[in-house]
Scaffold this motif. Structure first.
Motif, PDB file in Angstrom:
ATOM      1  N   HIS A  25       0.810  -1.214   0.000  1.00  0.00           N
ATOM      2  CA  HIS A  25       0.000   0.000   0.000  1.00  0.00           C
ATOM      3  C   HIS A  25       0.847   1.270   0.000  1.00  0.00           C
ATOM      4  CE1 HIS A  25      -3.697  -2.308   1.800  1.00  0.00           C
ATOM      5  NE2 HIS A  25      -3.327  -2.736   0.606  1.00  0.00           N
ATOM      6  N   THR A  29       0.449   4.185  -2.722  1.00  0.00           N
ATOM      7  CA  THR A  29       0.203   5.579  -2.339  1.00  0.00           C
ATOM      8  C   THR A  29       1.207   6.508  -3.007  1.00  0.00           C
ATOM      9  OG1 THR A  29      -0.695   4.887  -0.200  1.00  0.00           O
ATOM     10  CG2 THR A  29       0.039   7.166  -0.392  1.00  0.00           C
ATOM     11  N   GLU A  33       0.293   9.513  -5.607  1.00  0.00           N
ATOM     12  CA  GLU A  33       0.630  10.911  -5.294  1.00  0.00           C
ATOM     13  C   GLU A  33       1.564  11.498  -6.352  1.00  0.00           C
ATOM     14  OE1 GLU A  33       2.077  10.601  -1.318  1.00  0.00           O
ATOM     15  OE2 GLU A  33       0.064  10.759  -0.432  1.00  0.00           O
ATOM     16  N   LEU A  49      -6.289   6.233  -5.339  1.00  0.00           N
ATOM     17  CA  LEU A  49      -5.722   6.666  -4.062  1.00  0.00           C
ATOM     18  C   LEU A  49      -6.768   6.576  -2.957  1.00  0.00           C
ATOM     19  CD1 LEU A  49      -3.400   7.731  -2.412  1.00  0.00           C
ATOM     20  CD2 LEU A  49      -3.939  10.050  -3.197  1.00  0.00           C
ATOM     21  N   ALA A  50      -8.029   6.883  -3.277  1.00  0.00           N
ATOM     22  CA  ALA A  50      -9.104   6.739  -2.295  1.00  0.00           C
ATOM     23  C   ALA A  50      -9.221   5.287  -1.844  1.00  0.00           C
ATOM     24  CB  ALA A  50     -10.432   7.216  -2.887  1.00  0.00           C
ATOM     25  N   LEU A  53      -6.260   4.517   0.480  1.00  0.00           N
ATOM     26  CA  LEU A  53      -6.442   5.169   1.785  1.00  0.00           C
ATOM     27  C   LEU A  53      -7.553   4.483   2.585  1.00  0.00           C
ATOM     28  CD1 LEU A  53      -6.148   8.845   0.516  1.00  0.00           C
ATOM     29  CD2 LEU A  53      -4.534   7.706   2.044  1.00  0.00           C
ATOM     30  N   ARG A  56      -6.289   1.495   4.145  1.00  0.00           N
ATOM     31  CA  ARG A  56      -5.427   1.842   5.275  1.00  0.00           C
ATOM     32  C   ARG A  56      -6.222   2.504   6.408  1.00  0.00           C
ATOM     33  NH1 ARG A  56      -0.111   4.598   2.531  1.00  0.00           N
ATOM     34  NH2 ARG A  56       0.605   4.549   4.700  1.00  0.00           N
ATOM     35  N   SER A  57      -7.549   2.532   6.265  1.00  0.00           N
ATOM     36  CA  SER A  57      -8.463   3.087   7.285  1.00  0.00           C
ATOM     37  C   SER A  57      -8.275   4.578   7.507  1.00  0.00           C
ATOM     38  CB  SER A  57      -8.319   2.334   8.622  1.00  0.00           C
ATOM     39  OG  SER A  57      -8.648   0.970   8.461  1.00  0.00           O
ATOM     40  N   ASP A  58      -7.746   5.282   6.505  1.00  0.00           N
ATOM     41  CA  ASP A  58      -7.649   6.745   6.570  1.00  0.00           C
ATOM     42  C   ASP A  58      -8.912   7.294   5.903  1.00  0.00           C
ATOM     43  OD1 ASP A  58      -7.048   9.414   6.560  1.00  0.00           O
ATOM     44  OD2 ASP A  58      -5.013   9.167   5.772  1.00  0.00           O
ATOM     45  N   ALA A  61      -9.277  11.191   4.498  1.00  0.00           N
ATOM     46  CA  ALA A  61      -8.494  11.394   3.277  1.00  0.00           C
ATOM     47  C   ALA A  61      -9.092  10.611   2.115  1.00  0.00           C
ATOM     48  CB  ALA A  61      -7.040  10.986   3.506  1.00  0.00           C
ATOM     49  N   ALA A  62      -9.572   9.400   2.396  1.00  0.00           N
ATOM     50  CA  ALA A  62     -10.198   8.595   1.345  1.00  0.00           C
ATOM     51  C   ALA A  62     -11.441   9.296   0.821  1.00  0.00           C
ATOM     52  CB  ALA A  62     -10.554   7.215   1.892  1.00  0.00           C
ATOM     53  N   ARG A  65     -10.538  12.174  -1.521  1.00  0.00           N
ATOM     54  CA  ARG A  65     -10.060  11.735  -2.838  1.00  0.00           C
ATOM     55  C   ARG A  65     -11.202  11.193  -3.697  1.00  0.00           C
ATOM     56  NH1 ARG A  65      -5.511  14.214  -4.304  1.00  0.00           N
ATOM     57  NH2 ARG A  65      -3.905  14.070  -2.676  1.00  0.00           N
TER      58      ARG A  65
END
Length: 278
Positions: A25, A29, A33, A49-50, A53, A56-58, A61-62, A65
């Motif tokens: 991952h 990423t 980017e 990217l979403a 993310l 990655r449990s962000d 940010a997801a 995007r």
């Protein structure tokens, strides 16, 4: 190491997808980017990217995007589905359903029906969830997830015979421990104790640390009058999780074929003795 040479967005997407699928991952990423620096706002790169993310449990940010991706391609079905998943993970159920409704107007993919049903489930709307899972099953009659959820929902609303039918179909191909456990509960409620015992044994065969299944196995064996095997099951449950002691003690003192225990420590020692002799 990520190359910095001239490269188009399609190639970056392809490389990022390969990295993501391989479980890298961080590299995925970095590639996304890099691509967005060269191709700002590219909807495919924003979408990918979403997804990275989200994995990655962000979640914030997801969401940002996928919203950027949808700004360029508002009717893109995979992006709408991902937006729905992100919203559901954030607990924004109305927003999730809005995204999925938009996707459903563009496509009849079963994946959309699944996401709608999961969202109603997570929102604790049993009526809407049941209707949604029915739609999934109509589209995919072999959907184990739909069968299992419909079985659980039927049991919760007090329709055990209907629940048993769904769950028997759900476990026909082997079954997940949770599905066998639900089948055990349903059959236990129906006083089909031998069938319930078999279901709990299936749970333990697939998940040997399932303390609750061992305790329930003890209960149904006790109801069948097989106290020795019930005690062995209780001992297994107690070994796996001492917190099951209350359930065990209550079952032993309340069932017609149980025993009266005035000394709690004596019962604990007996359970440990069965464990040692197992």
């Amino acid at each position: 190491m990520t190359s910095t040479g001239p490269v188009g967005s399609e190639d970056l997407v392809r490389r990022a997808v390969a990295a993501f699928n391989s479980g890298d991952h961080a590299q995925a990423t970095d590639l996304c980017e890099l691509g967005l620096k060269r191709h700002p706002g590219d909807p495919a790169l924003c979408h990918l990217l979403a997804a990275v993310l989200f994995a990655r449990s962000d979640l914030p940010a997801a969401r940002a995007r996928i919203e950027a991706s949808l700004a360029s391609r508002p009717d893109n079905v995979p992006a709408l589905i991902l937006a729905g998943r992100i919203a559901r993970a954030e607990g924004r159920f109305d927003a999730a359903l809005q995204m999925l409704d938009r996707a459903a107007r563009q496509s009849s993919r079963v994946e959309i029906l699944l996401e709608q049903a999961r969202t109603f489930d997570q929102a604790s709307d049993a009526t809407a969830a049941g209707a949604a899972w029915d739609r999934v099953l109509q589209s995919d009659p072999k959907s184990v997830e739909a069968l299992a959820r419909l079985g659980r929902l039927a049991w919760e609303r007090g329709a055990p015979a209907e629940a048993e039918g769904f769950l028997v179909r759900a476990v026909a191909g082997g079954g997940h421990p949770a599905q066998w456990f639900d089948l055990g509960l349903v059959r236990q409620d129906m006083r089909k104790f031998e069938a319930a015992a078999e279901a709990y044994r299936q749970v333990l065969a697939k998940s040997p640390d399932a303390a609750e299944a061992a305790a329930n196995l003890g209960v149904v064996l006790q109801e069948m009058g097989d106290l020795d095997r019930a005690m062995a099951a209780y001992s297994q449950a107690y070994r796996l999780s001492p917190s099951t002691f209350g359930i065990i003690a209550m079952a032993l003192t309340s069932a017609p074929s149980g025993r009266l225990w005035l000394d709690e420590e004596a019962l604990r020692r007996l359970l440990e003795q069965f464990e040692e002799n197992a």
